[in-house]
Design a protein around this motif. Structure first.
Motif, PDB file in Angstrom:
ATOM      1  N   PRO A 267       0.812  -1.240   0.000  1.00 56.12           N
ATOM      2  CA  PRO A 267       0.000   0.000   0.000  1.00 56.12           C
ATOM      3  C   PRO A 267       0.833   1.272   0.000  1.00 56.12           C
ATOM      4  O   PRO A 267       0.300   2.362  -0.248  1.00 56.12           O
ATOM      5  N   MET A 268       2.156   1.139   0.274  1.00 54.65           N
ATOM      6  CA  MET A 268       2.981   2.349   0.287  1.00 54.65           C
ATOM      7  C   MET A 268       3.226   2.887  -1.130  1.00 54.65           C
ATOM      8  O   MET A 268       3.679   4.027  -1.285  1.00 54.65           O
ATOM      9  N   LEU A 269       2.928   2.084  -2.169  1.00 53.63           N
ATOM     10  CA  LEU A 269       3.100   2.551  -3.545  1.00 53.63           C
ATOM     11  C   LEU A 269       1.908   3.427  -3.936  1.00 53.63           C
ATOM     12  O   LEU A 269       0.779   2.949  -4.001  1.00 53.63           O
ATOM     13  N   PRO A 270       2.149   4.716  -4.215  1.00 53.87           N
ATOM     14  CA  PRO A 270       1.035   5.645  -4.479  1.00 53.87           C
ATOM     15  C   PRO A 270       0.550   5.588  -5.931  1.00 53.87           C
ATOM     16  O   PRO A 270       0.901   6.434  -6.759  1.00 53.87           O
ATOM     17  N   LEU A 271      -0.252   4.573  -6.247  1.00 55.24           N
ATOM     18  CA  LEU A 271      -0.849   4.483  -7.578  1.00 55.24           C
ATOM     19  C   LEU A 271      -2.325   4.124  -7.404  1.00 55.24           C
ATOM     20  O   LEU A 271      -2.660   2.994  -7.052  1.00 55.24           O
TER      21      LEU A 271
END
Length: 462
Positions: free
Chosen positions: A104-108
């Motif tokens: 979830p840390m990937l901002p897409l």
């Protein structure tokens, strides 16, 4: 051709793949910019944001390669490519969504992913449509002279006209002295010894020798061509590099002995291959356990006999082992006690067996053979001792395929349909020899990826 880790790659296909990667990357950035512009949100360009966006092309291009998006049929036919692009987009949407869930840390955002995939579909289709429309231009094509106007020359010209992705522009065909000319418009040079001057004046970049071996070649002229920077290839090297197989009719023992390759990899590569076998087999086993359970139940309920079938096969260095498969034929499939080739619409195949063979599910128990070390995940397909003895008598260099461990999948399996005859075995050996000669972990990874195409779009299954 471009050589990457001993494997020859078409410059046209490589250029298409690189272009697709750039286009898809641009589409992801464009999708995020459009989405953020609508809601007046600042555009993100931090490290995590860039990684998240690049994740889409990094997954999509290999998946597109795996499902056959850069195979010759897809490169030549936009309808075929469209189907494979749609399959790729569906697979990528599932894979990236799963990654975003676990990371979830990937901002897409998912809305951005949907928009990015939609834009990617549109612009990638546009790129391939433009390629098909303008692929008759000489961009990236090599200027080629074919030296020889017999049957071999005809075959070369036909291949070059069909396979645009090969990057060949045949500017002239020259008949050799005393050769029966079978190509209309082939030129005769009055003094064949002056062929080098003709080639230089034609701005040729490559000369392919297409002789039957009976005609005398202008050796001095060919040496002069090579020294002046014009590449010279014989028919054997051409087929190896452009078509991905070794032409068995042209192979001599001396060529195998002295040519570059046929090393089977160094110690590090062999160790890495074993690690790759265990890793890929474990992943495939984990993902297919439900399928294997249903297959076992299906076999048990629909026909009498054992669920698994053990069959003696020839492996590394000619040693035999018991190969495991789900049983797809009736128990009395070989009533005479003599092995038989599988036939098209074979009556011995059970109802559930036909489905298992088409989907390759019957092969999954061979993962156990890989864990045992009898097989590798990638390699030449193992044959039964009865057929091996027969084929070694009929086909030259057939026993050379046993210098590597056999595999569940292989270069011959993804390049040639199901083989069930001596002629088929001969053709598959041509691909196996290419794999053995040019073996690398890179080629194994390519084969593993492209096995997806064979599973999703089965051809010639029996």
């Amino acid at each position: 051709m471009v050589r990457i880790f001993r494997h020859y790659v078409s410059p046209i296909k490589l250029a298409l793949a690189i272009t697709d990667f750039v286009v898809i990357t641009a589409c992801v950035f464009l999708a995020e910019w459009l989405r953020f512009y609508v809601i007046d949100f600042p555009f993100e360009l931090g490290l995590q944001a860039v990684v998240a966006k690049v994740l889409v092309p990094v997954i999509m291009v290999p998946v597109l390669l795996g499902v056959g998006g850069y195979q010759s049929d897809a490169v030549r036919d936009l309808r075929v490519f469209t189907i494979r692009l749609v399959v790729s987009i569906v697979a990528v949407s599932v894979a990236v969504s799963a990654l975003l869930y676990f990371l979830p840390m990937l901002p897409l955002w998912r809305s951005i992913l949907v928009l990015a995939l939609s834009l990617s579909f549109t612009f990638v289709m546009l790129v391939h449509a433009l390629f098909l429309k303008f692929s008759n231009t000489n961009f990236l094509n090599r200027q080629v002279i074919v030296l020889g106007a017999g049957k071999a020359g005809v075959e070369l010209k036909e291949y070059a006209s069909k396979a645009k992705e090969a990057g060949l522009n045949i500017i002239d065909t020259i008949a050799l002295p005393g050769q029966e000319v079978e190509i209309p418009g082939a030129k005769n040079i009055e003094d064949i010894g002056a062929f080098d001057e003709f080639a230089r004046n034609s701005d040729a970049e490559l000369i392919i020798i297409a002789s039957s071996g009976k005609q005398e070649l202008p050796v001095d002229a060919l040496i002069s061509c090579k020294l002046s920077g014009i590449e010279v290839k014989d028919r054997l090297s051409f087929f190896e590099q452009v078509r991905g197989y070794v032409d068995l009719e042209s192979v001599k023992a001396e060529w195998i002995i002295f040519s570059d390759g046929f090393k089977g990899g160094n110690y590090f590569e062999r160790a890495l291959k074993r690690i790759l076998d265990i890793a890929v087999s474990s992943l495939v086993l984990f993902l297919t356990i439900p399928l294997m359970i249903f297959a076992a139940i299906g076999v048990a309920l629909t026909s009498k006999g054992p669920v698994f079938y053990r069959q003696e096969r020839v492996g590394l260095n000619g040693e035999t082992f018991n190969l495991l498969k789900f049983r797809s034929m009736t128990v009395d499939a070989e009533k005479e006690g003599r092995p038989e080739w599988a036939k098209e619409a074979d009556p011995r195949v059970t109802k559930i067996g036909g489905f298992l063979r088409r989907t390759r599910i019957d092969e999954l128990p061979q993962l156990i053979n890989v864990f045992r070390g009898d097989m590798s995940f990638v390699g030449p397909r193992p044959e039964r001792p009865f057929f091996v003895n027969q084929l070694e008598k009929e086909i030259p260099f057939y026993k050379e395929r046993h210098c590597l461990k056999p595999g569940i999948t292989g270069w011959a399996q993804i390049q040639y349909p199901y083989g069930a005859s001596i002629e088929d075995s001969k053709r598959k050996l041509e691909y196996d020899l290419y794999y053995i000669k040019n073996y690398s972990i890179f080629l194994d990874l390519l084969i593993i990826l492209q096995t997806l195409r064979v599973v999703l779009f089965p051809v010639g299954v029996r």
